[in-house]
Design a protein around this motif. Structure first.
Motif, PDB file in Angstrom:
ATOM      1  N   SER A  99       0.839  -1.207   0.000  1.00 57.15           N
ATOM      2  CA  SER A  99       0.000   0.000   0.000  1.00 57.15           C
ATOM      3  C   SER A  99       0.870   1.251   0.000  1.00 57.15           C
ATOM      4  O   SER A  99       0.510   2.266  -0.614  1.00 57.15           O
ATOM      5  N   GLY A 100       2.030   1.189   0.635  1.00 60.84           N
ATOM      6  CA  GLY A 100       2.975   2.305   0.590  1.00 60.84           C
ATOM      7  C   GLY A 100       3.540   2.512  -0.804  1.00 60.84           C
ATOM      8  O   GLY A 100       3.744   3.648  -1.238  1.00 60.84           O
ATOM      9  N   THR A 103       0.848   4.189  -2.826  1.00 57.50           N
ATOM     10  CA  THR A 103       0.778   5.597  -2.414  1.00 57.50           C
ATOM     11  C   THR A 103       1.942   6.388  -2.990  1.00 57.50           C
ATOM     12  O   THR A 103       1.765   7.521  -3.451  1.00 57.50           O
ATOM     13  N   VAL A 106       1.225   7.028  -6.655  1.00 60.29           N
ATOM     14  CA  VAL A 106       0.182   8.042  -6.821  1.00 60.29           C
ATOM     15  C   VAL A 106       0.735   9.434  -6.521  1.00 60.29           C
ATOM     16  O   VAL A 106       0.429  10.405  -7.229  1.00 60.29           O
ATOM     17  N   GLN A 107       1.565   9.555  -5.498  1.00 67.41           N
ATOM     18  CA  GLN A 107       2.117  10.857  -5.115  1.00 67.41           C
ATOM     19  C   GLN A 107       3.366  11.210  -5.901  1.00 67.41           C
ATOM     20  O   GLN A 107       3.990  12.234  -5.653  1.00 67.41           O
TER      21      GLN A 107
END
Length: 160
Positions: A99-100, A103, A106-107
C-alpha cells in the motif's frame, strides 16, 4: 522459491519408534492445557500413536516454526514449517508495504519505492529465512536429544 521456508527430512532412529514416542510424550506439554510456565517442558504440541506435531515451548521462539513427524519402526519423516502467526505478521507487513508503494506511485515519490521493496526483501530473507534456520536447528537438536535421531537426510525438493 516458496514464500515461507520449510524443510523436509527423512530420519533414522537409534531405537524403535514406540520408545522414541514415549520419550517425546514425557518432554511435551499438551497444547490443550493452559499452563502459566511453559518452560518446564521442551515442546508443546500433540502426539498420537506414531505421529506428532510439536513446537518449542519458548514463548516467541516456539511460534516461529513447528515440527511435524511420522515414525514407523526405526525410520520416519520430519517436516518443519513456518508458524501461522509469523506467516500472518509477514503478510500484514507486505500488505502495508505494498500500500505504501501504491501511495508512492500516486504521489509521484518514486524514490520511496526502492526503500519499500527493500523492506519486503529484508523481512523475507533476513528475518524470516535466517530466523527459521536458526530456530529450526534448535528444534532439530532438541528433538534429536529426546527421540534419538541417528541420521537426518534432507529431501531433494527443499528450497531452504
Amino acid at each position: 522459491m516458496k514464500i515461507f521456508p520449510e524443510i523436509d527430512y527423512f530420519i533414522e532412529l537409534n531405537d524403535d519408534c514406540s520408545l522414541a514416542i514415549s520419550e517425546l510424550v514425557n518432554q511435551t506439554l499438551s497444547k490443550e492445557q493452559f499452563v502459566a510456565n511453559w518452560n518446564n517442558q521442551t515442546f508443546i504440541g500433540k502426539i498420537e500413536k506414531n505421529e506428532f506435531e510439536v513446537k518449542l515451548s519458548k514463548k516467541i521462539i516456539g511460534e516461529f516454526c513447528f515440527l511435524k513427524g511420522k515414525l514407523k519402526n526405526e525410520k520416519g519423516t520430519l517436516k518443519i514449517r513456518t508458524g501461522r502467526i509469523f506467516k500472518i505478521i509477514f503478510v500484514t507487513i507486505v500488505l502495508f508495504t505494498l500500500s505504501g508503494i501504491v501511495t508512492a506511485i500516486v504521489q509521484n515519490k518514486l524514490e520511496l519505492i526502492f526503500h519499500l521493496v527493500m523492506t519486503i526483501l529484508i523481512m523475507r530473507f533476513i528475518f524470516l529465512e535466517l530466523g527459521f534456520r536458526i530456530i529450526s536447528n534448535i528444534g532439530i537438536n532438541k528433538l534429536t536429544e529426546i527421540i534419538g535421531i541417528k541420521e537426518l537426510k534432507k529431501t531433494l525438493h527443499n528450497n531452504v
